[in-house]
Design an enzyme around this catalytic site. Structure first.
Site, PDB file in Angstrom:
ATOM      1  N   SER A  71      -9.138  99.986  49.434  1.00 27.67           N
ATOM      2  CA  SER A  71      -9.074  98.471  49.537  1.00 27.67           C
ATOM      3  C   SER A  71      -8.083  98.031  50.365  1.00 27.67           C
ATOM      4  O   SER A  71      -8.350  96.764  50.478  1.00 27.67           O
ATOM      5  CB  SER A  71      -8.555  98.049  48.320  1.00 27.67           C
ATOM      6  OG  SER A  71      -9.670  98.430  47.230  1.00 27.67           O
ATOM      7  N   LYS A 119      -9.935  95.725  52.945  1.00 35.41           N
ATOM      8  CA  LYS A 119     -10.311  94.453  52.442  1.00 35.41           C
ATOM      9  C   LYS A 119      -9.498  93.174  53.239  1.00 35.41           C
ATOM     10  O   LYS A 119      -9.971  92.113  53.573  1.00 35.41           O
ATOM     11  CB  LYS A 119     -10.114  94.269  51.019  1.00 35.41           C
ATOM     12  CG  LYS A 119     -10.938  95.025  50.299  1.00 35.41           C
ATOM     13  CD  LYS A 119     -10.579  95.002  48.747  1.00 35.41           C
ATOM     14  CE  LYS A 119     -11.464  95.983  47.870  1.00 35.41           C
ATOM     15  NZ  LYS A 119     -11.336  96.313  46.567  1.00 35.41           N
ATOM     16  N   TYR A 126     -19.715  97.503  52.001  1.00 37.39           N
ATOM     17  CA  TYR A 126     -18.502  97.816  51.418  1.00 37.39           C
ATOM     18  C   TYR A 126     -18.247  99.282  51.165  1.00 37.39           C
ATOM     19  O   TYR A 126     -17.141  99.412  51.534  1.00 37.39           O
ATOM     20  CB  TYR A 126     -18.739  97.104  49.923  1.00 37.39           C
ATOM     21  CG  TYR A 126     -17.636  97.211  48.944  1.00 37.39           C
ATOM     22  CD1 TYR A 126     -16.401  96.527  49.064  1.00 37.39           C
ATOM     23  CD2 TYR A 126     -17.718  98.240  48.035  1.00 37.39           C
ATOM     24  CE1 TYR A 126     -15.309  96.681  48.041  1.00 37.39           C
ATOM     25  CE2 TYR A 126     -16.674  98.402  47.127  1.00 37.39           C
ATOM     26  CZ  TYR A 126     -15.820  97.557  47.239  1.00 37.39           C
ATOM     27  OH  TYR A 126     -14.501  97.687  46.273  1.00 37.39           O
ATOM     28  N   TYR A 160      -3.786  93.880  42.700  1.00 37.00           N
ATOM     29  CA  TYR A 160      -4.645  93.836  41.533  1.00 37.00           C
ATOM     30  C   TYR A 160      -3.552  93.205  40.424  1.00 37.00           C
ATOM     31  O   TYR A 160      -3.039  92.131  40.744  1.00 37.00           O
ATOM     32  CB  TYR A 160      -5.148  94.906  41.045  1.00 37.00           C
ATOM     33  CG  TYR A 160      -5.624  95.847  42.134  1.00 37.00           C
ATOM     34  CD1 TYR A 160      -6.725  95.094  42.903  1.00 37.00           C
ATOM     35  CD2 TYR A 160      -5.438  97.215  42.487  1.00 37.00           C
ATOM     36  CE1 TYR A 160      -7.591  96.097  43.702  1.00 37.00           C
ATOM     37  CE2 TYR A 160      -6.046  97.875  43.423  1.00 37.00           C
ATOM     38  CZ  TYR A 160      -6.894  97.316  44.180  1.00 37.00           C
ATOM     39  OH  TYR A 160      -7.780  97.974  45.273  1.00 37.00           O
ATOM     40  N   VAL A 181      -7.009 102.558  46.452  1.00 37.40           N
ATOM     41  CA  VAL A 181      -7.122 103.768  45.303  1.00 37.40           C
ATOM     42  C   VAL A 181      -6.600 105.010  46.061  1.00 37.40           C
ATOM     43  O   VAL A 181      -6.715 105.966  45.314  1.00 37.40           O
ATOM     44  CB  VAL A 181      -8.001 103.657  44.349  1.00 37.40           C
ATOM     45  CG1 VAL A 181      -7.960 102.120  43.311  1.00 37.40           C
ATOM     46  CG2 VAL A 181      -9.442 103.716  45.231  1.00 37.40           C
TER      47      VAL A 181
END
Length: 310
Positions: free
Chosen positions: A65, A68, A192, A244, A262
């Protein structure tokens, strides 16, 4: 301070040895389950281009992530402020792969760093491209940021995610049902999964994030990546949404904009000072690197770099 920085980085590495292996490796992506939980790397690149590092800082890992941040930067470059018609800018307070909010908010993800939000951003990056072209554009952009042509996508991780990404398929189909995705779900998720499977070292990742520490310009290459204002706003989103449902805790303990993945990586930014990358695969209950978060807390403490003051 920079004279002491290498000593600080090495000291953090030594002090955290006894904590290595704590946390839980992300085993729901089968390829990540094999990673040695005792790995730990740290790299700090200051805005004058000096690199300070320790541990497994030159071993590539799956950035997941953290990517992103780069796809959001690309989407903003292509679509400008209209990007925010498709994805919000608020912390979620829910797990990174939660579907609950999407239903309540009619398919518009809360922010670009939870899975649903990053899937919406992948849809924006895909505009006018085939999935292969979009993946190529993302990879070229990350190589350009880090000034390193060696950076690659780990095909085994991408395949592993595709084979087990049921929750992401559910999120994407849900968004498509609300008319929030414009491309076929398989195409969007192909982009993605591949950008999440980019493999980088701590040193490469810290270099790639340097433009966010230096008002949108990469001081190592002289390239202006984004405007000063856009760099500031990406940093703001990283501070409020980058971890998060653990984002508040990270802001409280570390006080730096950051984005976790992660795979155990975290990229953090000390505006005006440095870009930092840490990697340790064991995750805490929010899905953020346990030892990596501790390392950044120690670094912010020792340097006084927290954005909230010394």
């Amino acid at each position: 301070m920079t004279d002491d920085l290498q000593a600080i980085v090495e000291d953090i590495h030594v002090k955290l040895q006894e904590r290595l292996g704590e946390g839980k490796v992300a085993d729901y992506i089968p390829q990540l389950a094999h990673i040695d939980p005792k790995k730990f790397g740290i790299a700090v690149v200051t805005v004058d281009g000096k690199v300070h590092s320790a541990g497994d800082c030159n071993e590539p890992f799956s950035i997941q992530s953290v990517s992103k941040v780069f796809t959001l930067t690309l989407a903003l470059g292509k679509h400008g402020e209209t990007t925010w018609n498709r994805v919000g800018r608020e912390p979620s307070g829910s797990a990174f792969n939660s579907i609950v909010q999407l239903e309540q908010e009619e398919g518009k993800p809360r922010n670009p760093f939870i899975n649903a939000g990053a899937i919406a951003v992948s849809d924006l990056v895909l505009a006018g491209h085939t999935p292969r072209e979009a993946i190529g554009e993302i990879l070229r952009f990350v190589r350009y940021l880090a000034d390193d042509e060696e950076i690659a996508i780990d095909p085994a991780v991408a395949k592993s995610e595709e084979a087990t990404g049921y929750r992401n398929f559910a999120l994407a189909n849900f968004m498509r049902s609300f008319g929030k995705l414009t491309h076929p779900v398989e195409h969007v998720l192909g982009v993605y999964f591949h950008h999440c499977a980019i493999a980088m070292t701590c040193t490469q990742l810290a270099k790639a994030g340097l433009f966010l520490a230096a008002n949108g310009r990469n001081p190592m290459t002289g390239h202006t990546v984004v405007s000063r204002q856009r760099a500031r706003r990406i940093n703001a989103l990283m501070l409020t949404c980058g971890h998060y449902d653990g984002s508040g805790e990270f802001a409280y303990r570390v006080g730096l904009p950051g984005k976790s993945g992660v795979g155990g990586g975290i990229m953090a930014v000390a505006p005006g000072r440095a870009s930092i990358a840490v990697w340790s695969p064991g995750l805490n209950h929010n899905g953020n690197s346990l030892v990596g978060s501790l390392a950044l807390e120690m670094l912010a403490d020792r340097t006084g770099w927290s954005v909230f003051g010394h």
